[in-house]
Design an enzyme around this catalytic site. Structure first.
Site, mmCIF file in Angstrom:
data_model
loop_
_atom_site.group_PDB
_atom_site.id
_atom_site.type_symbol
_atom_site.label_atom_id
_atom_site.label_comp_id
_atom_site.label_asym_id
_atom_site.label_seq_id
_atom_site.Cartn_x
_atom_site.Cartn_y
_atom_site.Cartn_z
ATOM 1 N N ASP A 160 3.657 -4.154 2.721
ATOM 2 C CA ASP A 160 2.533 -4.553 3.586
ATOM 3 C C ASP A 160 1.422 -3.508 3.501
ATOM 4 O OD1 ASP A 160 4.429 -2.840 4.959
ATOM 5 O OD2 ASP A 160 3.279 -3.132 6.790
ATOM 6 N N GLU A 181 5.871 -2.044 7.746
ATOM 7 C CA GLU A 181 5.861 -0.583 7.976
ATOM 8 C C GLU A 181 4.652 -0.165 8.797
ATOM 9 O OE1 GLU A 181 5.042 3.655 7.456
ATOM 10 O OE2 GLU A 181 3.770 1.991 6.872
#
Ligand SMILES: [Zn+2]
Length: 338
Positions: free
Chosen positions: A18, A82
């Site tokens: 991400d 994350e």
């Protein structure tokens, strides 16, 4: 999971896929272009951390292509979430994945980070009493109460800067990354009214070795102390809420994975690796604290590129990190030629 042939130590290689928003600002090359110019690849997430993720995957592929089989298991975790707290890595932990050590390939500028600072996110609400602005003395400004608390919190920060010590961070930073920062403040709803509510949100940093619950208590204690000395706040105590928790984490610099990685780096780069701590929160803390996998950070690219416009990574760095990680896998897990 690449099952080892047996007899070696296991390793988790972790990276997040991400990225943060590219923001509205203008990029020289589009944020999704992955354009390479003068040895640099540009794009959102190339540094944080598609380059690191690529290096761990390619490192394992190179080993296999070279006809080597790891003796211990190698687990690659390509995780999501994350940037928003680490749910992807937490999901891996809950599924039971663990190893004798872990490498999280976040951009560290090829330094080895064995410690990371943490941060707690807070929200404080102060109350006042509304009145017409022309007669503000008849009201109580929640904003003035919030400013009093803000000043007391800066006092707490100054005391903590004197009290808190950590060798790895002190070697690197002139000011320890334990700042108390208020990033959002909302007070009042009208120009000519005394604000009867003020809400502010911010973060307080903490270092490995500090307990987050104790820091929360100290923080709340400072606010209580201000409130009991103030006639209004004594009767209308401010409310503290905790919105987020990024715990600090560290592994010993004597942990064998540190030695394996730094010797792999030394043998390939002909330089001593820098071993230090990082102020940013990463999934390394989850693997280390909750995942029974002592982990460090090592990867291509600089943290100063993360979340910026025109984010880039040096392609040379990416290749160098891949080599170091591949070599570290062979040293840590052991290999058999087939
Ligand atoms: Zn990252």
């Amino acid at each position: 999971v690449l099952k080892g042939v047996g007899g070696g130590k296991s390793l988790i290689l972790n990276g997040h896929s991400d990225v943060v928003s590219p923001n509205g600002q203008k990029w020289i090359h589009g944020p999704w272009s992955a354009k390479i110019e003068n040895g640099k690849m540009y794009g959102r997430g190339v540094c944080d951390m598609k380059a690191g993720l690529t290096s761990i995957i390619m490192a394992l592929e190179c080993i296999q292509e070279a006809g080597l089989e790891p003796l211990g298991d190698v687990i690659i975790e390509s995780v999501v979430g994350e940037e928003t707290g680490g749910n992807g890595t937490l999901a891996c932990i809950m599924k039971g994945y663990k190893a004798d050590a872990g490498i999280v390939a976040e951009p560290t500028n090829m330094e080895i980070h064995v410690a990371q600072a943490g941060a707690l996110w807070f929200k404080v609400t102060c109350w006042g009493k509304a009145a017409h602005g022309a007669f503000r003395q008849e009201g109580v400004s929640a904003l003035e109460k919030a400013i009093k608390i803000h000043d007391a919190l800066l006092g707490l920060e100054a005391r903590r800067l004197k009290m808190v010590h950590h060798k790895l961070f002190e070697e690197k930073y002139e000011i320890l990354p334990i700042a108390i920062n208020i990033g959002i403040l909302h007070a009042g709803k009208w120009f000519t009214a005394v604000p009867d509510e003020a809400v502010f949100e911010g973060r307080i940093g903490l270092l490995p070795g500090e307990n987050y619950k104790e820091i929360e208590d100290v923080f709340e204690g400072v606010i209580k102390e201000v409130a009991v000395k103030d006639d209004w706040m004594k009767k209308h105590p401010p409310k503290v809420e905790w919105l987020g928790k990024w715990e600090p984490a560290e592994i010993s610099i004597k942990h064998p994975i540190v030695d394996v990685l730094s010797s792999a780096y030394y043998e390939l780069a002909y330089r001593k690796a820098t071993i230090s701590g990082t102020p940013g929160g990463t999934d390394m803390r989850l693997l280390t604290i909750y995942g029974e996998t002592p982990s460090l950070l090592f990867g291509p690219g600089s943290i100063s590129q993360c979340h910026t416009v025109d984010e880039f990574v040096d392609v040379e760095d990416l290749i160098a990190a891949t080599k170091v990680i591949a070599y570290a896998i062979t040293k840590w897990c052991g290999v058999k030629q087939f």
